[in-house]
Design a protein around this motif. Structure first.
Motif: not given
Length: 466
Positions: A370-387, A389-395
């Motif tokens: 999650a965090r790695g791909p979000a950072q590499v592809f510049q989707l961070w901080p909207q995507k990639g972590a439970i933090a 302000g981030a999108d609530a994308d959860l498994a």
């Protein structure tokens, strides 16, 4: 709408904590200490006994390349993705036609927008002739640009009408220089073309059509040589560079050593961590991929690189061709389509093998998925972590669930798996995207077209072809 998830073990970038999550307007609005006064909510989800992971971002999928029904595969295939904790896909440019122009990019974006059940971003392709199109495709929202250094065709042409040709060194260097001008990201399939063609030609001439010949036709040196060349170009141009589907621990070592002189990242795939060349010999066509599976010592060394944190992300390289397309022809395994299904097994297999069996911390599982791909592809901080302000994308994982991989149960047309029969522990029971439950209790909760188009955080794409 406000949602509360209570009583779960929440995996954050710094580790796992007992916490309740408040979701408001699709975002993580609160990470609350259990036992306190809970705010009012429209929906309450009891996660007792479950692990709340950030949704998986699969940065390497080929839904639209495998057959002639791309919309169907996107609809059904991304249902399978959602059912197994994948909340975002990044689709490769292979299609009819390949995505190498602004017009083809916009057409592909519209297709995914009407079909995807999960959020999505898009690669564009490099064909050696479209340097003038790259900045325009970036403006339209292309998140990265794919280059091949090899081809199955001796002359370097695309292997089929949906594919991309091999870039020679001059075309590669020109593309990297252009992408560096606007901080674009190049993703490289790094294998030495001449070595692959020479090895394949020699084996075929010797009459080899056995499964092991596929491994011999893709020697590790072809990968490490090409990675070394790409790293040199990356240092010279300063472009952001991502090496896709790395199968060689030595290649990872080279990439690590090149930092920070080169802005380079890399990914590997579950098949390079769970399977080896003896599985290729035993299983055959369903394990044919490029690069090929490696000997077990290479697999073990690759795991060491995982545990050391040197690999930025895990991706599936999902290629959902039909079982019939995977069958061998008159020339044996040489005729088998390259590529493995994997979007439905990406997160759960890594949870089982990485965390349960190999004691990889949950925060590291989350980093690679999650965090790695979000950072590499510049989707961070909207995507990639439970933090906050981030999108609530959860498994939501049940860590006690025991299951066995069965490809015939997959969604979409790719109902087969190289991992068939592998026994796993830990599986997804509920998936949320932007705070909305998209999968629970074995059933999809949203329709195709739910997925939203993503591009680089803070970058506004042009939304029409004008």
């Amino acid at each position: 709408m406000r949602t509360l998830i209570v009583n779960g073990l929440v995996v954050t970038p710094t580790g796992e904590i007992r916490a309740d999550l408040l979701i408001e307007q699709g975002k993580i609005a609160g990470i609350l200490t259990p036992g306190g006064q809970l705010p009012a909510a429209d929906e309450l989800i009891d996660a007792s006994g479950l692990i709340v992971m950030p949704g998986t971002i699969d940065a390497h999928t080929h839904f639209t390349a495998a057959h002639d029904f791309p919309e169907l595969e996107l609809r059904e295939g991304t249902q399978g993705a959602a059912a197994h904790g994948v909340t975002t896909i990044i689709e490769m440019p292979h299609s009819l036609p390949p995505v190498t122009t602004v017009d083809s990019f916009l057409a592909r974006r519209e297709m995914l927008a009407s079909s995807c059940c999960v959020d999505f971003a898009l690669w564009a392709g490099l064909d050696g002739n479209n340097v003038s199109q790259l900045a325009k495709m970036q403006q339209a929202g292309a998140i990265a640009f794919k280059a091949f250094l090899c081809s199955d065709s001796a002359d370097g042409a695309a292997s089929d009408e949906k594919g991309l040709p091999r870039l020679n060194d001059d075309s590669l260097l020109r593309a990297m220089r252009e992408l560096a001008c606007f901080n674009g990201l190049i993703g490289v399939h790094a294998e030495n073309h001449d070595i692959l063609i020479g090895a394949s030609r020699e084996l075929r001439a010797a009459g080899r059509s056995d499964n092991r010949a596929i491994a011999l036709a893709g020697p590790e040196i072809a990968e490490t040589e090409a990675v070394g060349r790409v790293l040199h170009f990356a240092r010279q141009t300063g472009v952001r560079t991502h090496i896709v589907h790395v199968s060689s621990a030595e290649a990872v070592r080279m990439i690590t050593a090149a930092r920070p002189a080169a802005r380079v990242t890399c990914e590997t795939c579950p098949h390079y961590l769970l399977l080896d060349v003896e599985d290729l010999v035993r299983i055959g066509a369903n394990t044919r991929c490029s690069p090929p599976l490696r000997p077990r010592p290479v697999v073990n060394a690759l795991w060491q690189r995982v545990h050391s944190g040197e690999i930025d992300l895990l991706a599936s390289d999902h290629y959902p061709c039909t079982p019939a397309q995977k069958q061998t022809g008159q020339h044996g395994i040489w005729d088998a389509v390259k590529g493995l299904t994997g979007v439905e097994t990406l997160g759960p297999l890594f949870f089982s093998e990485g965390h349960i069996r190999r004691a990889l911390p949950l925060a590291e599982v989350a980093r690679m998925t999650a965090r790695g791909p979000a950072q590499v592809f510049q989707l961070w901080p909207q995507k990639g972590a439970i933090a906050l302000g981030a999108d609530a994308d959860l498994a939501l994982y049940d860590p006690q669930a025991n299951w066995t991989v069965s490809g015939e149960k997959f969604h979409g047309l790719g109902k087969w798996s190289a991992f068939d029969g592998i026994r796993c522990r830990g599986n997804v029971v509920r998936t949320l995207i932007r705070g909305i439950t998209v999968f629970r209790a074995g059933e999809m909760q949203v329709a195709p077209g739910f997925g939203q188009f993503l591009t680089r955080t803070g970058y506004s794409p042009v939304l029409s072809g004008g």
